[in-house]
Motif scaffolding. Structure first.
Motif, short mmCIF file in Angstrom:
data_model
loop_
_atom_site.label_atom_id
_atom_site.label_comp_id
_atom_site.label_asym_id
_atom_site.label_seq_id
_atom_site.Cartn_x
_atom_site.Cartn_y
_atom_site.Cartn_z
N GLU A 196 -0.75 65.65 -7.11
CA GLU A 196 -1.86 64.72 -7.35
C GLU A 196 -2.91 64.91 -6.28
OE1 GLU A 196 -0.73 60.57 -7.55
OE2 GLU A 196 -2.71 59.99 -8.32
N THR A 197 -4.18 64.86 -6.69
CA THR A 197 -5.30 64.82 -5.75
C THR A 197 -6.18 63.64 -6.14
OG1 THR A 197 -6.83 66.18 -7.06
CG2 THR A 197 -5.26 67.37 -5.65
N ASP A 198 -7.28 63.47 -5.42
CA ASP A 198 -8.21 62.38 -5.76
C ASP A 198 -8.71 62.50 -7.19
OD1 ASP A 198 -7.95 61.38 -3.24
OD2 ASP A 198 -9.90 62.09 -2.52
N THR A 199 -8.81 63.73 -7.69
CA THR A 199 -9.46 63.96 -8.99
C THR A 199 -8.54 64.53 -10.06
OG1 THR A 199 -10.16 66.15 -8.25
CG2 THR A 199 -11.74 64.33 -7.95
N LYS B 223 -8.53 63.36 -13.65
CA LYS B 223 -8.37 61.91 -13.83
C LYS B 223 -9.47 61.35 -14.72
CE LYS B 223 -5.57 61.10 -9.74
NZ LYS B 223 -5.44 60.45 -8.41
#
Ligand code: 5GP
Ligand code: ZN
Length: 114
Positions: free
Chosen positions: A22-25, A45
């Motif tokens: 998972e990343t911020d986006t 996302k």
């Protein structure tokens, strides 16, 4: 967020996913019906229906998505031996209309795909 979108519901936590990265986006999780020893779906996302729409409307996130694919492949021990598939449109067997890259690996593969 799009109403009635399975993958938006995973991003929002309303539907459980076996998350591997998972990343911020971006979010990456195991496919529920794996077609190879490694079969991970990598999604932005943000809701966009396909990769071209993502690149047009959110080009930075399109790059993030490809970088997330590389991170997943490395994490899964695939090195540079994997297949990245974006089924686009019903005739190409797209069934979830929130862009997702299939990262498939861990077995030899043939060509052409079915
Ligand atoms: P498409 O056919 O749109 O390219 O790929 C959709 C993928 O989503 C399929 O490989 C399917 O197995 C997967 N899928 C469908 N429903 C779920 C679910 O509830 N959880 C997970 N992890 N994968 C799903
Ligand atoms: Zn969505």
């Amino acid at each position: 967020m799009s109403d009635d979108c399975l993958f938006c519901a995973m991003v929002g936590g309303q539907v459980q996913a076996d998350v591997v990265h998972e990343t911020d986006t971006t979010l990456a999780f195991r496919d529920i019906n794996p077609q190879a020893p490694t079969h991970v779906l990598v999604i932005p996302k943000v809701h966009q229906p396909n990769f071209a729409a993502l690149a047009q409307h959110e080009p930075g996130v399109a790059v993030d998505l490809v970088n997330a694919v590389a991170a997943v492949a490395a994490q899964e021990g695939l090195g540079e031996n994997y297949r990245l598939v974006f089924n686009t449109g019903p005739d190409a067997h797209q069934t979830v209309f929130h862009v997702h890259g299939h990262v498939l690996g861990g077995r030899p593969m043939g060509w052409p795909p079915g």
